[in-house]
Design an enzyme around this catalytic site. Structure first.
Site, PDB file in Angstrom:
ATOM      1  N   CYS A 323      13.134  58.433  25.536  1.00 44.19           N
ATOM      2  CA  CYS A 323      12.877  59.770  24.990  1.00 44.19           C
ATOM      3  C   CYS A 323      12.344  59.708  23.564  1.00 44.19           C
ATOM      4  O   CYS A 323      11.613  60.611  23.130  1.00 44.19           O
ATOM      5  CB  CYS A 323      14.138  60.624  25.058  1.00 44.19           C
ATOM      6  N   HIS A 771      19.779  61.460  22.439  1.00 49.96           N
ATOM      7  CA  HIS A 771      18.596  61.967  23.131  1.00 49.96           C
ATOM      8  C   HIS A 771      17.672  62.675  22.142  1.00 49.96           C
ATOM      9  O   HIS A 771      18.120  63.427  21.281  1.00 49.96           O
ATOM     10  CB  HIS A 771      19.025  62.942  24.227  1.00 49.96           C
TER      11      HIS A 771
END
Length: 819
Positions: A323, A771
């Site tokens: 990510c 994330h």
């Protein structure tokens, strides 16, 4: 088989070797794949994958460039039984961390046909009967059964070698008896009976730190190390009969291997052969965390955010901890210079000098641009009856508006994109890099700066440059002014930068309802003013001949087209950078304006320059990004420079580890002494050495300087060149050439204003876990009044305005566009 007169040439081709990459999943120059109606043509000579799109004609172009005449057309579709299997929950217990090649024939129906491009140079002539020949059948089977290129890179990236350290190899155990049996044992500092770590020195049981997924922990194992300095612990519940387990060295602050684990555990009455793994390992927890860590896909009032589709609205599928890369790619390709450079470059495919497009950075950047911006791959996941991606179900209490394009026929389910898989790009960009070649989570700011370095290296190798370098939009100069308080003489230095890193002060406000610390709001402009302020330092003045006080001030020497601000919101906790959720407030209308007060002007009339500092005149140029990061952590300049010198002048993390290990060195604060002969003693670079470096794309001037700076060592010279991407290799004075003054990129026109274009946010306790997502403003008419779009891996949704305003405060990277 008589329909083709070239079959004797086809029969001489060999199946792929184990070391060869077989690009049968998708085209190496676009994201058309074997699921598309025309399928993919795999070259049977070099196993490159090419699409059959008439506009892009990547398969035909490869045939024309390479002269390879035979391809295998591959198409597939998902079997109905596999469609149902995809919806099932994965097994609760992960027995082993491994990437195993799935049997594609169990999941998909494949159709293949051999084609001869000599018979039909436009589309390739199909030869269905060729598969009846035993040699050709062996070639087809080898191509279809080999490990695909994408899966090869996944396996290699997931392989993480854990090694012993000096503390596990020289572990000294204190006399201790058996510990309580499993189920009866608990932490010595609390009542937790899971997530227990056994000190291999004394047998103390302490709970670990709280982990993702509801794993409780109060950090008593770490506290035990801080009190006793016993370095090595093993996690109970992860011990297997084979003698494997989670072992952590607190001294090294890393997972390690204990070759004598069985005998060390026997000291505490544990027989590894009778153990059963009952808890998830740290690696399994990390994988689970990154698969499930998610930003909210609902608005403040609980409504599902609307999925978006179309040009510039394509998601990037998470490859596993990728990510950080996806958020950076989405951000840079939202900028016009990157769009113009890579989306409008159709001629490169036929002119590319690389035999395989998968090895060409320009090809892969063009592929990413086409994938993200063309809109051809931006559609709901079931658009081509592909494997569905996770969907979000509306709650019963939500009022349902008019159905957006992403709503499935199930009325209450929002269907997201499947996303494109940047596997070949990640494999190429991370090749040879210790961190970015792995599947471990990385820092988005570090990846951003690394990507710029790699792109610039490729630009220098292109001679002559056929298009402007888009990375220059981030470049600007920072001017540092030193003035001695005694002799009043000054020194100016300009460093070229791409990111401005600002320290965000942490002022505790209290605790929230969950007991987590909260912090007072901080104004971004105040952080910038602090960076550009005046500070007093102790300095060995070459004019005064001793230590004096000097004033140091930093200002902009120029302003970039795109200003990237890195908000450093962390503090060192037990030598580990911990991320803090400090709210950072942006100016009104998300706009920064700089005036003449923030612009440096260089040496002014009446100012006298300080002479060259003899103690540092022969020192190398330091990695300014890493140097500022270390200084921002509170280390003195001389300590930071020593750490960078000792670790190859590479990055802040390696230098920080060196610093912690050498804090007690008696000469840690002593001035750095250059070699007595400087570079004068370095051997003259040979023509062969210069030619070798020139073949890699560097100029002879750069090669000579790199060899001079590294004592004539070619391997170190290559490292020096890669760590000094902007050094043009000006000759020193001994060469009889006057060093040219380097032009500073950017503009000096003030006032200059910037409006927020994008920001990258992060959730998680550390910059190396959690994330990343990107929010990007999609302007309507370029007025900065467009809507915000959230790019969360493959999920692309219209962002909720209230959520955006809150997430802006906690962003990690801010990207401002000059207006």
């Amino acid at each position: 088989m008589s329909s083709c007169s070239h079959l004797d040439q086809l029969q001489r081709l060999q199946p792929p070797k184990l070391s060869q990459s077989v690009h049968r999943e998708e085209c190496t120059q676009c994201f058309d794949n074997q699921d598309s109606p025309q399928g993919i043509d795999v070259c049977l000579s070099c196993f490159n994958g090419g699409c059959l799109d008439l506009e892009r004609h990547h398969a035909a172009t490869h045939v024309q460039k390479s002269g390879h005449a035979f391809t295998l057309n591959v198409k597939r579709k998902l079997k109905p039984s596999s469609q149902r299997a995809e919806d099932e929950e994965p097994p609760a217990k992960m027995k082993k961390l491994a990437i195993i090649e799935e049997r594609e024939e169990d999941k998909y129906e494949h159709s293949t046909v051999v084609k001869c491009w000599k018979c039909d140079p436009t589309r390739g002539a199909e030869i269905p009967s060729a598969s009846n020949d035993p040699k050709v059948k062996s070639l087809i089977d080898g191509t279809m059964q080999s490990l695909s290129s994408a899966r090869q890179s996944e396996i290699k990236a997931w392989e993480e070698e854990i090694l012993p350290c000096e503390h596990t190899l020289t572990l000294q155990q204190l006399a201790a008896g058996p510990i309580p049996a499993s189920g009866l044992a608990h932490c010595n500092g609390c009542n937790l009976t899971e997530n227990l770590w056994l000190c291999l020195t004394c047998g103390s049981l302490g709970c670990g730190r709280q982990q993702f997924g509801g794993v409780d922990g109060n950090g008593h194992g770490l506290k035990h190390f801080e009190e006793t300095a016993h370095p090595v612990s093993v996690k109970l519940g992860t011990i297997t009969p084979e003698g494997n387990a989670d072992i952590y060295c607190y001294q090294c602050n890393d997972p390690k291997l204990d070759p004598e684990l069985a005998s060390h555990l026997a000291t505490f009455g544990i027989n590894v052969q009778t153990q059963q793994k009952t808890e998830k390992s740290m690696t399994e927890l990390q994988i689970e965390q990154n698969l499930n860590y998610d930003f909210s896909l609902t608005s403040e009032d609980g409504k599902a955010l609307e999925p978006l589709f179309g040009p510039g609205l394509t998601g990037l599928k998470n490859l596993g901890n990728s990510c950080y890369m996806a958020s950076v790619l989405q951000t840079i390709f939202s900028l016009s210079p990157f769009q113009q450079r890579y989306l409008s470059n159709p001629g490169h495919a036929s002119a590319c000098p690389e035999p395989l497009p998968a090895d060409c950075l320009e090809c892969q950047m063009i592929k990413i641009a086409d994938g993200l911006l063309s809109g051809r791959y931006s559609h709901p996941a079931n658009y081509h009856n592909h494997t569905p991606t996770p969907s979000y179900t509306l709650s019963e209490t939500e009022s349902e508006p008019a159905r957006p394009p992403g709503l499935d026929n199930n009325d209450r389910t929002v269907v997201f994109q499947e996303g494109i898989k940047p596997s070949s790009f990640k494999s190429l960009i991370g090749k040879g890099h210790e961190e970015f070649s792995t599947m471990r989570q990385q820092d988005s700011e570090e990846f951003f700066t690394y990507l710029l370095q790699v792109l610039r290296r490729a630009e220098r190798a292109r001679a002559p440059a056929s298009a402007p370098d888009p990375t220059r939009i981030f470049s600007y100069g920072m001017e540092q002014r030193l003035q001695c308080t005694q002799c009043k003489k000054v020194r100016y230095r300009i460093d070229e930068m791409d990111v401005i890193s600002v320290s965000v002060p942490a002022k505790e406000k209290g605790k929230d309802e969950n007991g987590k610390l909260t912090y007072e709001d901080v104004q971004l402009w105040n952080c910038l003013e602090a960076l550009l302020g005046i500070e007093a330092l102790e300095y060995s003045c070459p004019e005064c001949g001793g230590k004096v006080n000097v004033f140091k001030q930093t200002k902009f020497a120029s302003f970039p087209q795109i200003l990237v601000v890195h908000a450093k919101k962390f503090q060192l906790v037990n030598w580990v950078p911990a991320k803090l959720n400090i709210p950072l407030l942006l100016p009104q209308n998300d706009t920064l304006t700089f005036t003449e007060a923030q612009l440096g002007k260089g040496l002014q009339p009446g100012e006298e320059e300080l002479p060259e500092d003899k103690s540092t005149s022969s020192l190398p140029e330091f990695n300014q990004v890493a140097l500022s990061q270390l200084e921002g952590m509170g280390f003195s300049t001389v300590r930071c420079q020593k750490a960078l010198l000792a670790t190859g002048n590479s990055d802040a993390e390696a230098a920080m580890e060196w610093l912690f290990a050498h804090m007690e060195d008696p000469d840690i604060d002593a001035p750095i002494q250059p070699p007595s002969t400087g570079n004068a003693g370095a051997p003259e670079a040979s023509p062969e050495q210069i030619s070798m470096l020139s073949d890699m794309g560097f100029t002879p001037s750069q090669a000579r300087k790199a060899l001079r700076e590294t004592g004539g060592n070619p391997e170190r010279a290559v490292e020096w060149l890669f760590s000094h991407p902007d050094d043009m290799g000006d000759e020193d004075s001994s060469g009889g050439k006057e060093k040219e003054k380097k032009e500073v990129p950017g503009t000096k026109d003030v006032p200059v204003s910037y409006r927020l274009k994008a920001f990258i946010s992060h959730k998680g306790p550390s910059v190396h876990s959690g994330h990343y997502v990107a929010h990007i403003r999609k302007d309507a008419g370029g007025e900065g009044k467009g809507e915000w779009v959230l790019f969360n891996d493959e999920k692309v949704v219209r962002a909720d305005e209230e959520s955006v305003n809150e997430l802006k405060k906690l962003a990690y990277l801010y990207v401002f566009e000059r207006v």
